[in-house]
Write a protein that holds these residues in place. Structure first.
Motif, PDB file in Angstrom:
ATOM      1  N   ALA A  93       0.824  -1.209   0.000  1.00  0.00           N
ATOM      2  CA  ALA A  93       0.000   0.000   0.000  1.00  0.00           C
ATOM      3  C   ALA A  93       0.858   1.258   0.000  1.00  0.00           C
ATOM      4  O   ALA A  93       0.552   2.239  -0.688  1.00  0.00           O
ATOM      5  CB  ALA A  93      -0.925  -0.003   1.220  1.00  0.00           C
ATOM      6  N   ALA A  94       1.944   1.241   0.761  1.00  0.00           N
ATOM      7  CA  ALA A  94       2.810   2.422   0.831  1.00  0.00           C
ATOM      8  C   ALA A  94       3.410   2.756  -0.527  1.00  0.00           C
ATOM      9  O   ALA A  94       3.555   3.926  -0.892  1.00  0.00           O
ATOM     10  CB  ALA A  94       3.922   2.190   1.851  1.00  0.00           C
ATOM     11  N   GLU A  95       3.733   1.706  -1.312  1.00  0.00           N
ATOM     12  CA  GLU A  95       4.298   1.943  -2.638  1.00  0.00           C
ATOM     13  C   GLU A  95       3.255   2.526  -3.578  1.00  0.00           C
ATOM     14  O   GLU A  95       3.559   3.383  -4.406  1.00  0.00           O
ATOM     15  CB  GLU A  95       4.846   0.630  -3.208  1.00  0.00           C
ATOM     16  CG  GLU A  95       5.652   0.813  -4.478  1.00  0.00           C
ATOM     17  CD  GLU A  95       6.367  -0.459  -4.901  1.00  0.00           C
ATOM     18  OE1 GLU A  95       6.834  -0.501  -6.057  1.00  0.00           O
ATOM     19  OE2 GLU A  95       6.447  -1.396  -4.095  1.00  0.00           O
ATOM     20  N   LEU A  96       2.008   2.073  -3.440  1.00  0.00           N
ATOM     21  CA  LEU A  96       0.933   2.644  -4.243  1.00  0.00           C
ATOM     22  C   LEU A  96       0.758   4.130  -3.936  1.00  0.00           C
ATOM     23  O   LEU A  96       0.617   4.948  -4.840  1.00  0.00           O
ATOM     24  CB  LEU A  96      -0.379   1.910  -3.973  1.00  0.00           C
ATOM     25  CG  LEU A  96      -0.639   0.618  -4.738  1.00  0.00           C
ATOM     26  CD1 LEU A  96      -1.959   0.003  -4.272  1.00  0.00           C
ATOM     27  CD2 LEU A  96      -0.682   0.870  -6.228  1.00  0.00           C
ATOM     28  N   LEU A  97       0.781   4.469  -2.662  1.00  0.00           N
ATOM     29  CA  LEU A  97       0.599   5.863  -2.273  1.00  0.00           C
ATOM     30  C   LEU A  97       1.762   6.722  -2.763  1.00  0.00           C
ATOM     31  O   LEU A  97       1.569   7.856  -3.206  1.00  0.00           O
ATOM     32  CB  LEU A  97       0.455   5.974  -0.755  1.00  0.00           C
ATOM     33  CG  LEU A  97      -0.804   5.297  -0.179  1.00  0.00           C
ATOM     34  CD1 LEU A  97      -0.783   5.345   1.344  1.00  0.00           C
ATOM     35  CD2 LEU A  97      -2.063   5.946  -0.719  1.00  0.00           C
ATOM     36  N   ARG A  98       2.988   6.171  -2.709  1.00  0.00           N
ATOM     37  CA  ARG A  98       4.135   6.915  -3.236  1.00  0.00           C
ATOM     38  C   ARG A  98       3.997   7.138  -4.734  1.00  0.00           C
ATOM     39  O   ARG A  98       4.395   8.183  -5.262  1.00  0.00           O
ATOM     40  CB  ARG A  98       5.440   6.164  -2.937  1.00  0.00           C
ATOM     41  CG  ARG A  98       5.939   6.319  -1.503  1.00  0.00           C
ATOM     42  CD  ARG A  98       7.405   5.899  -1.386  1.00  0.00           C
ATOM     43  NE  ARG A  98       7.596   4.506  -1.756  1.00  0.00           N
ATOM     44  CZ  ARG A  98       7.512   3.498  -0.903  1.00  0.00           C
ATOM     45  NH1 ARG A  98       7.210   3.722   0.365  1.00  0.00           N
ATOM     46  NH2 ARG A  98       7.714   2.252  -1.307  1.00  0.00           N
TER      47      ARG A  98
END
Length: 330
Positions: free
Chosen positions: A62-67
């Motif tokens: 999820a963090a990579e998607l948000l980045r």
């Protein structure tokens, strides 16, 4: 000579393109010999596709998607290639299309709407930045919802622009993006806290290849009878779909260079510019009045041409965009 992968999952990954071609062939054969079964098979398209996207989302934290949402130049390139370049390409071929109004509106419906589902899988297979396409999918779906009526008005006039309804797009967003993404993030959170979650997540992530094969089989099996019923009309549009697939890699490459994207992001731009949203716009075509019924077969034909084209893209796009190409990372 490289060793043959030992495990079942490794073997499926190694031979995945052959499996996808076999799934397309098997789906086409079933649709041809048992057309009465296709209505039931068609009902499975959304569940199978949603499951495929859930597994795809699961493999991107999820963090990579948000980045990825902060990758402004990539998102700008995605919007430019889909909503500036593609309409110009469609405009160039529009007046060469058959005069039949239903045929023309079918072509417009499918070519003017960018894919938000299996483009992610094929882009990943070719080494594209699929995680960035994942992050862009809500924006792409919203943009096409807003712009498709405008494009139809410009190409066909106000009467046909009024046929576009919001419901199929809302349903697609909910069942193909929001629900799979929420489930994937929930499983990621479970895996971060519990060993049992890690095991389930890891096992689920190994199902991408069979799910992709199942999706292709289901789509092709359910749609072949519709295409065969309007064979004369759909054959006439195949060259335009092929021409679109031939032109768009170079158009996508040009846009990516304009924005100075890295190789993996460039491959993703090529894929998003070339793949179209036929599974979402098909309900729109099916809802047209009887005089325009052929439009649905025209949309379905694009699906069949595209899935074969994507198999070729997986091999050819890495050669068109080698990883050694010097670019600025977004």
């Amino acid at each position: 000579m490289p060793e043959e992968p030992a495990g079942l999952v490794d073997r499926m990954e190694h031979h995945q393109l052959a499996l996808y071609l076999a799934a397309i062939a098997a789906g086409g054969l079933l649709g041809w010999v048992a057309p009465s079964a296709t209505p039931g098979i068609e009902q499975a398209i959304s569940p199978v596709l949603g499951t495929l996207l859930f597994v795809t989302f699961l493999q991107v934290p999820a963090a990579e998607l948000l980045r990825s949402l902060r990758a402004g130049r990539f998102l700008a390139a995605t919007l430019v290639v889909n909503f500036v370049v593609v309409p110009l390409v469609v405009a160039a071929m529009f007046f060469f299309l058959p005069d039949d109004q239903a045929v023309r509106i079918g072509v417009l419906l499918v070519l003017l709407t960018p894919c938000v589902d299996y483009v992610i899988v094929f882009s990943r297979l070719a080494g594209g930045a699929s995680h960035r396409l994942l992050a862009a999918t809500p924006l792409l779906l919203l943009a096409q919802l807003l712009l498709l009526p405008v494009f139809l008005y410009l190409f066909m006039g106000s009467e046909l622009a009024d046929i576009v309804q919001i419901k199929p797009f809302v349903e697609a967003f909910a069942f193909l993006i929001a629900v799979p993404l929420t489930l994937a993030w929930s499983m990621q959170a479970w895996a971060a806290r519990k060993p049992s979650g890690q095991k389930v997540s890891a096992a689920t992530s190994t199902t991408t290849v069979p799910l992709m094969a199942a999706t292709l089989f289901t789509v092709v099996a359910s749609q072949v009878p519709k295409v065969s019923d309007s064979l004369g009309d759909v054959v006439a549009v195949i060259p335009y779909y092929v021409a679109f697939l031939v032109l768009m890699p170079f158009a996508g490459l040009g846009v990516a260079r304009l924005f100075g994207l890295a190789a993996s992001a460039t491959r993703a731009i090529v894929f998003t510019g070339a793949t179209r949203n036929s599974l979402v716009v098909l309900p729109l075509a099916l809802a047209l009045p009887d005089p325009l019924a052929i439009a649905a077969a025209v949309v379905v034909t694009q699906t069949l041409v595209e899935v074969l084209g994507m198999v070729a893209y997986v091999h050819l796009v890495p050669r068109l965009v080698p990883t050694t190409r010097t670019t600025v990372t977004p």
